[in-house]
Design an enzyme around this catalytic site. Structure first.
Site, PDB file in Angstrom:
ATOM      1  N   LYS A  55       0.851  -1.198   0.000  1.00 57.60           N
ATOM      2  CA  LYS A  55       0.000   0.000   0.000  1.00 57.60           C
ATOM      3  C   LYS A  55       0.882   1.242   0.000  1.00 57.60           C
ATOM      4  O   LYS A  55       1.891   1.283   0.724  1.00 57.60           O
ATOM      5  CB  LYS A  55      -0.895  -0.040   1.244  1.00 57.60           C
ATOM      6  CG  LYS A  55      -1.926   1.063   1.351  1.00 57.60           C
ATOM      7  CD  LYS A  55      -2.795   0.846   2.588  1.00 57.60           C
ATOM      8  CE  LYS A  55      -3.873   1.881   2.764  1.00 57.60           C
ATOM      9  NZ  LYS A  55      -4.717   1.629   3.969  1.00 57.60           N
ATOM     10  N   SER A 130      -9.576   1.655   2.986  1.00 52.64           N
ATOM     11  CA  SER A 130      -8.711   2.400   2.111  1.00 52.64           C
ATOM     12  C   SER A 130      -7.669   1.547   1.368  1.00 52.64           C
ATOM     13  O   SER A 130      -7.084   2.034   0.403  1.00 52.64           O
ATOM     14  CB  SER A 130      -7.983   3.490   2.903  1.00 52.64           C
ATOM     15  OG  SER A 130      -7.155   2.932   3.891  1.00 52.64           O
ATOM     16  N   SER A 154      -9.637  -0.608   7.214  1.00 53.02           N
ATOM     17  CA  SER A 154      -9.093  -0.449   5.857  1.00 53.02           C
ATOM     18  C   SER A 154      -8.434  -1.668   5.242  1.00 53.02           C
ATOM     19  O   SER A 154      -8.126  -1.652   4.055  1.00 53.02           O
ATOM     20  CB  SER A 154      -8.094   0.702   5.827  1.00 53.02           C
ATOM     21  OG  SER A 154      -8.797   1.901   5.757  1.00 53.02           O
TER      22      SER A 154
END
Ligand code: GLN
Length: 500
Positions: A55, A130, A154
């Site tokens: 990420k 996210s 997330s």
């Protein structure tokens, strides 16, 4: 050497990437040919020779570190996060950085300042957020696993939206060194993977105390015994009806001055859509067939979880994001009359609307004279939620005189399956209210594992298991048994390049 990537993988990955846009930076040739660690670890670790994605709010030297923010568009990371270093030492190698909601703020990845990411099951839908880029990349089979961060759901929510496994470890079980902070007391680095066993291998590789993160620690001695082999334990079930009813009554009882329609909306957001309810029932039935005893449990303070979460998360975000000012970090404007104007201009141009909203909210809840009304109250709710879960699961010191009532707690991940965009999108307010089932694990600092329960109407439905501090292995054992019995299919066009 297992570092030779399978024939056709690069083309396959690029084809999928063109459809889903999971990466902010993609280097499919990767570091594979020169990866010395892979050679050293070859055959010794189940991760040896595997490509993985990270990420884009976690540092990997030589790659960009944008946090999906325009403000950091040009930043290249000068160092590598401890968790990533540990995985590289096991012989896996990073092939790219994945898209996210800017700084981790959101539930769709549509808050990215850089690009749009689509769900591999249906490309007109969001992948969740996210960590949406990481979830989409794993679901499409581009990589067997990816790293994400989880502040309020997330990792688990995008894992559920994309039909993959997502682990949010115990607070402190994995070093946060190299993770760009959003809300430091709530978040951590975790795993998104194509199978439970892969998730376990990645977690085992990256866990442990790190001198670079004073909040990281080793599991206490008793934690190693929390394995689940026979499948005979009690799983507490947090019924979504009871939770939704509690939110509705809290909404009604909130008194004068409150925005009644917003509260009614919050109560509505807690209700599961029929397909998610169906998946949840299948998970219960599957676990019962495996020999678990399911027992309904209550966590009364959960109805205040979302307000407490957003109070604490925004308060910490307003402090953590102060460094992105165009001076210390971030794109500097070409011209400003004075330093104040320089900072204003940099932040005005660089941050997206959701980030600005949260910084303002955080400054509001922390303003002097009002802390006891918002921030301190949220901390008390947080302590209450943690105590309720510990009463059911046992606490972090592992010195119980009697066995705790539950081995784990089963709850939904999110009230909807992957939602669409435009008119079929979930409003930003509803997205926040729907964090109710995930944010409680972050408030309590406990591990939680999301795994696919079923596919309903062509879209995956995930459920999650929440456990005692440092009992990740037990959650993984239960999910391994379930997913072996009730595996789900893959999105159309998926090809498997790696054995689980
Ligand atoms: N939906 C949550 C939020 O927007 C999740 C954030 C996260 O876990 N990073 O804050």
């Amino acid at each position: 050497m297992t570092t030779t990537l399978a024939a056709g993988w690069k083309e396959y990955a690029e084809e999928w990437e063109a459809r889903i846009g999971a990466f902010t930076e993609f280097a499919p040739a990767g570091t594979a040919p020169s990866n010395k660690a892979a050679a050293a670890a070859d055959g010794k670790s189940p991760l040896a020779g595997l490509p993985f994605a990270v990420k884009d709010n976690i540092a990997v030297r030589g790659f960009r570190l944008t946090c999906a923010s325009k403000l950091l568009a040009g930043l290249e990371s000068p160092y590598t996060a401890t968790a990533v270093q540990k995985i590289i030492a096991h012989g896996a190698f990073p092939v790219g950085k994945t898209n996210l909601d800017e700084f981790g703020m959101g539930s769709s990845t549509d808050n990215s300042g850089i690009k749009v990411t689509n769900n591999p099951w249906d490309t007109v839908r969001v992948p969740g957020g996210s960590s949406g880029g990481s979830a989409a990349a794993v679901a499409a089979g581009i990589v067997p696993f990816a790293l994400g961060s989880d502040t309020g759901g997330s990792i688990r929510q995008p894992a559920a939206f994309c039909g993959v496994v997502g682990l949010k470890p115990t607070y402190g079980a994995v070093s946060r060194c190299g993770l760009v902070a959003y809300a430091s007391s709530l978040e951590g680095i975790g795993v998104l993977a194509d199978s439970v066993e892969r998730c376990r291998a990645v977690f085992q590789a990256m866990r442990g105390a790190d001198p670079m993160d004073q909040t990281s620690h080793e599991a206490p001695a008793g934690a190693a015994a929390t394995r689940e082999s026979a499948g005979k334990g009690v799983i507490g079930v947090l019924s979504p009806e009871a939770v939704a009813a509690a939110v509705a009554s809290a909404a009604r009882g909130s008194g004068a001055g409150a925005d009644a329609s917003a509260l009614a909306e919050a109560a509505e957001a807690a209700q599961l859509e029929p397909e998610v309810r169906e998946g949840f029932e299948k998970a219960k039935a599957g676990l019962a067939e495996l020999g678990y005893t399911l027992r309904e449990v209550q966590v009364p303070s959960l109805k205040y979880g979302v307000p407490a979460y957003y109070t604490i998360a925004t308060a910490e975000a307003s402090a953590n994001l102060a460094r992105f000012d165009g001076v210390r970090y971030g794109k500097r404007p070409d011209w400003a009359e004075n330093p104040d104007e320089l900072v204003d201009k940099a932040r005005e141009a660089g941050f997206g609307p959701e980030v600005k909203l949260r910084i303002l909210l955080g400054a509001f809840v922390l303003r002097s004279g009002f802390q006891d009304r918002f921030y301190l109250r949220a901390q008390r709710i947080r302590a209450g939620i943690r105590a309720s879960f510990e009463a059911l699961l046992g606490d972090a010191d592992y010195t119980d005189s009697a066995p705790p009532p539950c081995a784990a707690i089963l709850l939904p991940v999110f009230p909807t399956r992957a939602f669409g965009r435009g008119p079929s999108a979930l409003s930003p307010f509803m997205q926040k209210a729907a964090d109710l089932y995930t944010c409680c694990a972050n408030l309590a600092g406990l591990p939680a594992l999301s795994f696919p329960a079923s596919v309903e109407g062509g879209l995956p439905v995930g459920v999650q298991l929440l456990g005692r501090a440092f009992a990740e292995e037990r959650l993984l054992d239960i999910a391994a048994a379930y997913t072996a019995r009730c595996p789900i299919e893959h999105p159309a066009g998926w090809k498997g390049f790696w054995q689980s």
